[in-house]
Design an enzyme around this catalytic site. Structure first.
Site, PDB file in Angstrom:
ATOM      1  N   ASP A 316     -28.480 -11.769  68.966  1.00 29.87           N
ATOM      2  CA  ASP A 316     -28.984 -10.855  69.875  1.00 29.87           C
ATOM      3  C   ASP A 316     -30.024 -11.704  71.049  1.00 29.87           C
ATOM      4  O   ASP A 316     -30.046 -13.018  70.678  1.00 29.87           O
ATOM      5  CB  ASP A 316     -29.757  -9.831  69.605  1.00 29.87           C
ATOM      6  CG  ASP A 316     -31.027 -10.220  68.760  1.00 29.87           C
ATOM      7  OD1 ASP A 316     -31.246 -11.328  68.796  1.00 29.87           O
ATOM      8  OD2 ASP A 316     -31.617  -9.281  68.193  1.00 29.87           O
ATOM      9  N   ASP A 318     -34.085 -11.531  72.004  1.00 30.87           N
ATOM     10  CA  ASP A 318     -35.448 -10.905  71.952  1.00 30.87           C
ATOM     11  C   ASP A 318     -36.302 -11.201  73.032  1.00 30.87           C
ATOM     12  O   ASP A 318     -36.645 -12.695  73.203  1.00 30.87           O
ATOM     13  CB  ASP A 318     -35.888 -11.519  70.476  1.00 30.87           C
ATOM     14  CG  ASP A 318     -35.044 -11.216  69.608  1.00 30.87           C
ATOM     15  OD1 ASP A 318     -34.619 -10.104  69.086  1.00 30.87           O
ATOM     16  OD2 ASP A 318     -34.248 -12.344  68.900  1.00 30.87           O
ATOM     17  N   ASP A 421     -33.499  -7.080  72.571  1.00 29.42           N
ATOM     18  CA  ASP A 421     -34.687  -6.143  72.056  1.00 29.42           C
ATOM     19  C   ASP A 421     -35.827  -6.484  72.783  1.00 29.42           C
ATOM     20  O   ASP A 421     -36.142  -7.668  73.130  1.00 29.42           O
ATOM     21  CB  ASP A 421     -35.034  -6.764  70.682  1.00 29.42           C
ATOM     22  CG  ASP A 421     -34.227  -6.188  69.419  1.00 29.42           C
ATOM     23  OD1 ASP A 421     -33.311  -5.136  69.799  1.00 29.42           O
ATOM     24  OD2 ASP A 421     -34.355  -6.547  68.319  1.00 29.42           O
TER      25      ASP A 421
HETATM   26  P1  UTP Z   1     -33.701 -11.638  64.990  1.00 25.21           P
HETATM   27  O1  UTP Z   1     -32.896 -10.577  63.945  1.00 25.21           O
HETATM   28  O2  UTP Z   1     -33.287 -11.424  66.338  1.00 25.21           O
HETATM   29  O3  UTP Z   1     -33.261 -13.006  64.386  1.00 25.21           O
HETATM   30  O4  UTP Z   1     -35.030 -11.411  64.761  1.00 25.21           O
HETATM   31  P2  UTP Z   1     -33.091 -14.383  65.066  1.00 25.21           P
HETATM   32  O5  UTP Z   1     -33.991 -15.311  64.469  1.00 25.21           O
HETATM   33  O6  UTP Z   1     -33.387 -14.157  66.819  1.00 25.21           O
HETATM   34  O7  UTP Z   1     -31.799 -14.886  64.962  1.00 25.21           O
HETATM   35  P3  UTP Z   1     -30.341 -14.198  65.765  1.00 25.21           P
HETATM   36  O8  UTP Z   1     -30.660 -13.138  66.701  1.00 25.21           O
HETATM   37  O9  UTP Z   1     -29.590 -13.739  64.577  1.00 25.21           O
HETATM   38  O10 UTP Z   1     -29.910 -15.501  66.432  1.00 25.21           O
HETATM   39  C1  UTP Z   1     -36.031 -12.437  65.419  1.00 25.21           C
HETATM   40  C2  UTP Z   1     -37.076 -12.589  64.747  1.00 25.21           C
HETATM   41  O11 UTP Z   1     -38.108 -11.145  64.913  1.00 25.21           O
HETATM   42  C3  UTP Z   1     -38.674 -10.627  63.695  1.00 25.21           C
HETATM   43  C4  UTP Z   1     -37.972 -11.699  62.629  1.00 25.21           C
HETATM   44  O12 UTP Z   1     -39.064 -12.300  61.991  1.00 25.21           O
HETATM   45  C5  UTP Z   1     -36.933 -12.210  63.234  1.00 25.21           C
HETATM   46  O13 UTP Z   1     -36.971 -13.503  62.731  1.00 25.21           O
HETATM   47  N1  UTP Z   1     -38.211  -9.266  63.672  1.00 25.21           N
HETATM   48  C6  UTP Z   1     -37.140  -8.786  64.078  1.00 25.21           C
HETATM   49  C7  UTP Z   1     -39.401  -8.361  63.519  1.00 25.21           C
HETATM   50  O14 UTP Z   1     -40.445  -8.990  63.268  1.00 25.21           O
HETATM   51  N2  UTP Z   1     -39.265  -7.176  63.393  1.00 25.21           N
HETATM   52  C8  UTP Z   1     -38.148  -6.608  63.651  1.00 25.21           C
HETATM   53  O15 UTP Z   1     -37.812  -5.474  63.556  1.00 25.21           O
HETATM   54  C9  UTP Z   1     -37.227  -7.337  63.852  1.00 25.21           C
HETATM   55 MG    MG Z   2     -32.613 -12.641  67.872  1.00 22.30          MG
END
Ligand code: UTP
Ligand code: MG
Length: 497
Positions: A316, A318, A421
């Site tokens: 995703d 963020d 997100d």
């Molecule tokens: P992601 O689930 O998007 O992971 O959350 P990522 O590291 O970007 O990897 P992809 O998307 O699978 O490539 C990003 C970071 O945001 C935090 C987590 O620490 C995660 O590492 N997070 C995520 C939160 O703090 N709260 C949430 O509800 C979701």
């Molecule tokens: Mg992510």
């Protein structure tokens, strides 16, 4: 190297980062010259057809290795060629290679089937030195066994077990060499007895019977399929499995069981399980910036998550939004969403308000044991329609936002669904939010454990709270948070634990 604190026994990724040991650093690749493109090569080994995975290897190194292999008499073809017998990758897990191959059109491949062979670069290097294809040995296979075990434990609700396997997998993945003998594991942190046994089986027998049992089990396969639907967690997937559902087609028949979010997740299943490229994340970033600028000039948008850690792809995108005047960010998200929706950028969204009532609430929450991995920011989980982004921001021709009433999976189209997100943080909490949302999850978990057990401080995405002194510690940047924890700064690219 002097470290301000002692190296400890268990926060694994922190320890690795502090030791500056196996966390793999990106070194700029040497420019590797190849022979003139016009040279023609003879094929000496027609029974072996190689494919080199560009992901992580990079285009120029792939081009160099391709030429090298052809000079040695090997046949090298593209990923979508049906003739490929040996798939060689560098620094990818087996799952990542399978995803990459699927993206290139190899839909029939799966991680369990043994054709073609998914090999790591060590097989290629040895074959180039020997000037012939060397026999495939267990150590040439990608080591995904521990990740499978971690996943299986997670599907069974055994989080501690899952974490242990995932830590061991993360240590092996970050090693700058390929483990060839089980004895090499002794000096490594976070490899428990069970993980060691599995690695030994894979090294000695080419596969682990226990892991193969898991991979072939009906429950594991259904759980893996269902939990990849946006909005479906382990509990829901497990309930569906108990009710006898096994496939996505089963879910389509029992559509009424699905929430609105899950229905959209099922509709866009393929897109949402196709890795998002960095260029796609950047295109979406431009639109989000435009939306935020329109709604609140001066507010900032920061790309976080895996992309901030330098990952080339993600599941995703963020973003963290804030404004330097605290309080200005209140009410911003709904305006941004409605701007994006009017422009036709959103296929789906669901927003959640900030759930903190006041400072006392934050204090109570920060000192509770359940606080560490969650946060309570205002946020929007959305699905963007990449290809429907507005005018000047669109790369290529813009498409009309599809209507779910008229569109069905498989229909031809010029757009892609991408999970995004959006998280809004008050300015004073921004450094903590940035640290928390940059991840990785394993890194955050280890950093928070370290804070709690070694510093008696509760670190979360909102604040750093000194549990004994009962005070909040403020920080103006991520660097200051690391200082407060007595750690050297760890840049985002080294947080991929
Ligand atoms: P992601 O689930 O998007 O992971 O959350 P990522 O590291 O970007 O990897 P992809 O998307 O699978 O490539 C990003 C970071 O945001 C935090 C987590 O620490 C995660 O590492 N997070 C995520 C939160 O703090 N709260 C949430 O509800 C979701
Ligand atoms: Mg992510």
């Amino acid at each position: 190297m002097n470290h301000p604190v002692q190296i400890l026994d268990w926060p694994c990724s922190i320890k690795l980062a502090m030791m500056q040991l196996p966390v793999k650093k990106k070194h700029p690749r040497r420019q590797e010259p190849g022979p003139p493109a016009s040279l023609e090569f003879c094929v000496h080994f027609p029974e072996v057809v190689l494919c080199l995975v560009e992901k992580r290897m990079g285009a120029s190194r792939k081009a160099f290795l391709t030429t090298l292999a052809r000079q040695r008499g090997f046949c090298v073809e593209d990923a979508n060629s049906e003739r490929v017998t040996h798939v060689v990758s560098e620094g990818n897990s087996g799952d990542e290679v399978v995803e990459w191959l699927k993206k290139k059109g190899r839909h029939y491949i799966d991680a369990v089937a043994d054709c073609p062979a998914l090999l790591n670069i060590s097989w290629f290097t040895e074959s180039m030195s020997a000037e012939r294809p060397v026999p495939i040995e267990p150590r040439h296979y990608l080591l995904d066994a521990l990740q499978t075990m971690a996943e299986e434990a997670h599907f069974n609700g055994s989080e501690a077990r899952s974490l242990a396997f995932s830590r061991a997998a993360s240590v092996l993945k970050s090693l700058p060499w390929t483990v060839k003998r089980v004895q090499e594991l002794h000096s490594l942190p976070c490899i428990g007895e069970h993980s060691r046994r599995i690695v030994q089986e894979v090294l000695e027998d080419g596969a682990s019977a226990e892991v193969e049992r898991v991979q072939h089990s009906e429950r594991y396969q259904a759980m893996k399929l269902f939990t990849k639907i946006f909005g479906v967690g382990v509990k829901t997937a497990s309930r569906w499995y108990q009710e006898g559902l096994r496939t996505l087609a089963d879910l389509q028949v029992h559509h009424a069981k699905l929430s609105k979010e899950q229905q959209v997740g099922l509709l866009h299943y393929d897109d949402l399980n196709t890795p998002v490229e960095r260029s796609e994340a950047e295109a979406i970033g431009q639109v989000v910036r435009e939306a935020v600028e329109q709604c609140l000039p001066g507010a900032s948008v920061t790309l976080t998550g895996g992309f901030r850690r330098g990952k080339p792809t993600g599941h995703d995108v963020d973003f963290l939004v804030t404004h330097p005047t605290e309080g200005q960010e209140v009410g911003l998200l709904s305006k941004v969403i409605s701007w994006l929706d009017k422009q036709g950028c959103l296929l789906y969204y669901s927003s959640h308000r900030n759930t903190f009532l006041d400072l006392e609430d934050l204090e109570l929450w920060s000192s509770s044991s359940s606080a560490s991995m969650m946060d309570r920011f205002e946020r929007c989980f959305s699905i963007f329609c990449l290809g429907c982004l507005p005018g000047a921001l669109q790369r290529g021709a813009g498409a009309q936002k599809p209507s779910t009433a008229t569109w069905s999976p498989g229909a031809s189209r010029s757009w892609k669904a991408v999970r995004v997100d959006l998280v809004v943080s008050p300015y004073s909490q921004f450094p903590f939010a940035l640290l928390g949302w940059t991840g990785s999850r394993n890194f955050e978990r280890d950093l928070r454990r370290f804070s709690k057990h070694e510093k008696k401080m509760a670190l979360n995405s909102h604040t750093l709270y000194h549990v004994e002194q009962k005070i909040f510690l403020t920080a103006a940047s991520e660097e200051e948070i690391f200082q407060l924890l007595g750690l050297e700064y760890i840049p985002p690219e080294e947080r991929n634990a």
